[in-house]
Design an enzyme around this catalytic site. Structure first.
Site, short mmCIF file in Angstrom:
data_model
loop_
_atom_site.label_atom_id
_atom_site.label_comp_id
_atom_site.label_asym_id
_atom_site.label_seq_id
_atom_site.Cartn_x
_atom_site.Cartn_y
_atom_site.Cartn_z
N GLU A 174 0.84 -1.20 0.00
CA GLU A 174 0.00 0.00 0.00
C GLU A 174 0.87 1.25 0.00
OE1 GLU A 174 -2.42 2.76 3.06
OE2 GLU A 174 -1.87 0.75 3.69
N ASP A 195 0.53 3.81 -3.02
CA ASP A 195 0.09 5.19 -2.78
C ASP A 195 0.95 6.17 -3.58
OD1 ASP A 195 -1.34 7.33 -1.12
OD2 ASP A 195 0.74 7.69 -0.57
N GLU A 227 -4.68 0.37 -3.55
CA GLU A 227 -3.33 0.94 -3.64
C GLU A 227 -2.28 -0.17 -3.61
OE1 GLU A 227 -3.88 5.35 -1.62
OE2 GLU A 227 -3.36 3.66 -0.35
#
Length: 229
Positions: free
Chosen positions: A46, A50, A122
């Site tokens: 993640e 991101d 993400e």
């Protein structure tokens, strides 16, 4: 990895999944890894995803709006990459059914939580990036965020209503609006909040949402539309 999940991801990203364990990790919530006494979950992916997401969206906005300032593009990006937007993308693709959750989190409605869905998406972006599919990620985001970008650009007040309302009220009297929760309904994992927004001691409008923040945004938008009629 679930075969149906693999085929779904390969289809929507137009990419072949060879490292199945990486993508299974991208769909695994911390609640599951805690129950199984390991650290195999989506948090690290993640983190990477991101950054990939923000880079891609920044490039999309840079090319789409050549006359927009850095501030204008930043405001649009902050909404487009929000949990609210990303969770809607997950819903539209029906990816939430592939999330791997702990038993308690499942009972608490984790499969429908915006934050969990957004983080998993993400993480998937991060996984595809690591597998050398950056261009596929770019294409995926262009196709799935196009409508959201257009909507935010056309009606910024609706999506960033609290900031817009505050700027408007401060411009008139230096007074900022206040928000107050007046009702909470439903079980703990599926509440609906009702919020009122006050300006100079008077109630301007009300808003409802599945989170306090969403209810505040709805109330702010109604208040802004009322004040600017």
């Amino acid at each position: 990895m679930d075969l149906d999940c693999k085929k779904k991801l390969e289809s929507i990203f137009n990419a072949e999944i060879l490292e199945e364990s990486l993508f299974e990790m991208a769909l695994t919530h911390t609640s599951y890894s805690r129950e199984n006494n390991n650290d195999i979950n989506y948090e690290r992916l993640e983190f990477l995803g991101d950054a990939v997401l923000k880079l891609c969206v920044s490039e999309i906005l840079y090319k789409r709006y050549p006359t927009y300032s850095e501030g204008q593009m930043s405001k649009i990006r902050s909404i487009v990459v929000s949990d609210n937007t990303l969770s809607k993308v997950v819903d539209s693709l029906e990816l939430q059914k592939y999330l791997i959750l702990g038993k308690q989190e499942e009972k608490m409605g984790g499969r429908n939580k915006q934050s969990i869905k957004a983080c998993a998406l993400e993480a998937l972006l991060g996984a595809f990036y690591l597998n050398g599919y950056f261009s596929n990620v770019e294409t995926f985001l262009k196709e799935n965020l196009k409508t959201f970008i257009e909507e935010v650009d056309n009606d910024f007040a609706k999506y960033n209503s609290k900031e817009v309302l505050q700027e408007y009220t401060q411009g008139m009297t230096k007074t900022v609006p206040e928000y107050r929760v007046i009702k909470e309904e439903g079980p703990a994992h599926d509440k609906t909040f009702t919020v009122e927004v006050l300006y100079e001691g008077k109630v301007l409008s009300y808003g409802t949402g599945k989170t306090k923040r969403d209810a505040e945004k709805a109330a702010a938008y109604e208040a802004y539309m009322l004040l600017t009629r």
